[in-house]
Write a protein that holds these residues in place. Sequence first.
Motif, PDB file in Angstrom:
ATOM      1  N   ALA A   1      42.760  89.925  37.104  1.00  0.00           N
ATOM      2  CA  ALA A   1      41.549  89.564  37.849  1.00  0.00           C
ATOM      3  C   ALA A   1      41.690  89.898  39.333  1.00  0.00           C
ATOM      4  CB  ALA A   1      41.230  88.087  37.663  1.00  0.00           C
ATOM      5  N   ALA A   2      42.881  89.700  39.893  1.00  0.00           N
ATOM      6  CA  ALA A   2      43.098  89.951  41.318  1.00  0.00           C
ATOM      7  C   ALA A   2      42.905  91.421  41.674  1.00  0.00           C
ATOM      8  CB  ALA A   2      44.493  89.493  41.720  1.00  0.00           C
ATOM      9  N   LYS A   3      43.223  92.311  40.748  1.00  0.00           N
ATOM     10  CA  LYS A   3      43.094  93.748  41.009  1.00  0.00           C
ATOM     11  C   LYS A   3      41.638  94.174  41.146  1.00  0.00           C
ATOM     12  CE  LYS A   3      47.471  94.978  38.932  1.00  0.00           C
ATOM     13  NZ  LYS A   3      48.170  95.630  37.829  1.00  0.00           N
ATOM     14  N   ALA A   4      40.735  93.391  40.574  1.00  0.00           N
ATOM     15  CA  ALA A   4      39.315  93.747  40.606  1.00  0.00           C
ATOM     16  C   ALA A   4      38.559  93.079  41.756  1.00  0.00           C
ATOM     17  CB  ALA A   4      38.672  93.353  39.268  1.00  0.00           C
ATOM     18  N   LEU A   5      39.243  92.295  42.572  1.00  0.00           N
ATOM     19  CA  LEU A   5      38.573  91.572  43.661  1.00  0.00           C
ATOM     20  C   LEU A   5      38.227  92.480  44.830  1.00  0.00           C
ATOM     21  CD1 LEU A   5      40.770  88.333  43.799  1.00  0.00           C
ATOM     22  CD2 LEU A   5      38.442  88.541  42.903  1.00  0.00           C
ATOM     23  N   PRO A   6      37.137  92.146  45.534  1.00  0.00           N
ATOM     24  CA  PRO A   6      36.843  92.863  46.788  1.00  0.00           C
ATOM     25  C   PRO A   6      37.970  92.617  47.796  1.00  0.00           C
ATOM     26  CG  PRO A   6      35.039  91.352  46.198  1.00  0.00           C
ATOM     27  CD  PRO A   6      36.149  91.133  45.225  1.00  0.00           C
ATOM     28  N   ARG A   7      38.072  93.460  48.784  1.00  0.00           N
ATOM     29  CA  ARG A   7      39.189  93.409  49.742  1.00  0.00           C
ATOM     30  C   ARG A   7      39.397  92.031  50.358  1.00  0.00           C
ATOM     31  NH1 ARG A   7      42.803  95.167  52.991  1.00  0.00           N
ATOM     32  NH2 ARG A   7      42.707  95.487  55.200  1.00  0.00           N
ATOM     33  N   MET A   8      38.351  91.410  50.893  1.00  0.00           N
ATOM     34  CA  MET A   8      38.484  90.106  51.554  1.00  0.00           C
ATOM     35  C   MET A   8      38.974  89.052  50.560  1.00  0.00           C
ATOM     36  SD  MET A   8      38.289  88.556  54.450  1.00  0.00           S
ATOM     37  CE  MET A   8      37.245  89.521  55.496  1.00  0.00           C
ATOM     38  N   ALA A   9      38.417  89.055  49.380  1.00  0.00           N
ATOM     39  CA  ALA A   9      38.824  88.092  48.360  1.00  0.00           C
ATOM     40  C   ALA A   9      40.250  88.365  47.890  1.00  0.00           C
ATOM     41  CB  ALA A   9      37.852  88.118  47.183  1.00  0.00           C
ATOM     42  N   SER A  10      40.635  89.622  47.866  1.00  0.00           N
ATOM     43  CA  SER A  10      41.990  89.989  47.451  1.00  0.00           C
ATOM     44  C   SER A  10      43.037  89.439  48.418  1.00  0.00           C
ATOM     45  CB  SER A  10      42.106  91.508  47.355  1.00  0.00           C
ATOM     46  OG  SER A  10      43.393  91.882  46.954  1.00  0.00           O
TER      47      SER A  10
ATOM     48  N   SER B   1      35.758  77.313  52.651  1.00  0.00           N
ATOM     49  CA  SER B   1      34.678  77.998  53.358  1.00  0.00           C
ATOM     50  C   SER B   1      35.123  79.375  53.858  1.00  0.00           C
ATOM     51  CB  SER B   1      34.187  77.146  54.528  1.00  0.00           C
ATOM     52  OG  SER B   1      35.218  77.019  55.496  1.00  0.00           O
ATOM     53  N   ALA B   2      36.354  79.750  53.539  1.00  0.00           N
ATOM     54  CA  ALA B   2      36.877  81.050  53.983  1.00  0.00           C
ATOM     55  C   ALA B   2      36.102  82.192  53.323  1.00  0.00           C
ATOM     56  CB  ALA B   2      38.358  81.161  53.631  1.00  0.00           C
ATOM     57  N   PRO B   3      35.935  83.264  54.063  1.00  0.00           N
ATOM     58  CA  PRO B   3      35.253  84.431  53.478  1.00  0.00           C
ATOM     59  C   PRO B   3      36.007  84.910  52.238  1.00  0.00           C
ATOM     60  CG  PRO B   3      35.589  84.728  55.840  1.00  0.00           C
ATOM     61  CD  PRO B   3      36.345  83.496  55.441  1.00  0.00           C
ATOM     62  N   GLY B   4      35.281  85.077  51.154  1.00  0.00           N
ATOM     63  CA  GLY B   4      35.880  85.543  49.915  1.00  0.00           C
ATOM     64  C   GLY B   4      36.172  84.441  48.912  1.00  0.00           C
ATOM     65  N   TRP B   5      36.098  83.161  49.349  1.00  0.00           N
ATOM     66  CA  TRP B   5      36.417  82.051  48.434  1.00  0.00           C
ATOM     67  C   TRP B   5      35.561  82.103  47.167  1.00  0.00           C
ATOM     68  CZ3 TRP B   5      40.141  78.723  47.454  1.00  0.00           C
ATOM     69  CH2 TRP B   5      39.878  77.659  46.577  1.00  0.00           C
ATOM     70  N   ASP B   6      34.270  82.303  47.337  1.00  0.00           N
ATOM     71  CA  ASP B   6      33.365  82.309  46.181  1.00  0.00           C
ATOM     72  C   ASP B   6      33.584  83.520  45.277  1.00  0.00           C
ATOM     73  OD1 ASP B   6      32.219  79.897  46.932  1.00  0.00           O
ATOM     74  OD2 ASP B   6      30.655  80.872  48.128  1.00  0.00           O
ATOM     75  N   ASP B   7      34.265  84.545  45.786  1.00  0.00           N
ATOM     76  CA  ASP B   7      34.563  85.728  44.975  1.00  0.00           C
ATOM     77  C   ASP B   7      35.831  85.562  44.142  1.00  0.00           C
ATOM     78  OD1 ASP B   7      32.353  87.157  45.958  1.00  0.00           O
ATOM     79  OD2 ASP B   7      33.503  87.865  47.694  1.00  0.00           O
ATOM     80  N   LEU B   8      36.617  84.526  44.441  1.00  0.00           N
ATOM     81  CA  LEU B   8      37.848  84.296  43.677  1.00  0.00           C
ATOM     82  C   LEU B   8      37.493  83.914  42.245  1.00  0.00           C
ATOM     83  CD1 LEU B   8      39.935  82.240  46.275  1.00  0.00           C
ATOM     84  CD2 LEU B   8      40.160  84.668  45.704  1.00  0.00           C
ATOM     85  N   PRO B   9      38.353  84.282  41.291  1.00  0.00           N
ATOM     86  CA  PRO B   9      38.079  83.921  39.896  1.00  0.00           C
ATOM     87  C   PRO B   9      37.944  82.408  39.731  1.00  0.00           C
ATOM     88  CG  PRO B   9      39.896  85.484  40.040  1.00  0.00           C
ATOM     89  CD  PRO B   9      39.574  85.060  41.432  1.00  0.00           C
TER      90      PRO B   9
END
Length: 174
Positions: free
Chosen positions: A46-55, A109-117
Amino acid sequence: MADSHKNTIRFAERITSSASFKTLYSEGMGLVEETAGYLDGTGRVAAKALPRMASVLYAAESMRLTTRLMQMASWLLLQRAVNNGEMTHEQVIAEKTKVRLDGFACDKSAPGWDDLPEAFRDLVERSLRLQARVALLDKEIYQNNGNRKVPANPDNENSVKAQISLLQTAFGGN
């Protein structure tokens, strides 16, 4: 007045030999295993498919998560060791100074939190709740127990080395 404390039952100390502690221990060690399995399997994919900020956030949060769980596992192992007669209460107090049950918080509230699995965020949430329960129990046993105060961890310069030493002590390894 000092003699009256000799007959006092210390409920907080006894809780670590109770059924509720065994449940907490099982839950904590189960969460450690579940998290390790997730991070080595589904989470890695799942981590490999995350956007850069979320990664980047995933990498930072997974380090905090594993550190948080390692600290709690160390604390739980120390309590089990004293319950099983493998360590004295005084030995546990000395080793416990290496355990840190505060900190390692996350910023939801960090940028990318909602994109995490979602599964990863769930593991983080559960670890934070478990950390709060363990920290409360620790406070009840060690800091609110009359003269048996445990000094705060004076430095965390090498917490990984301290944790390895603590785990070796708990398991009797070298």
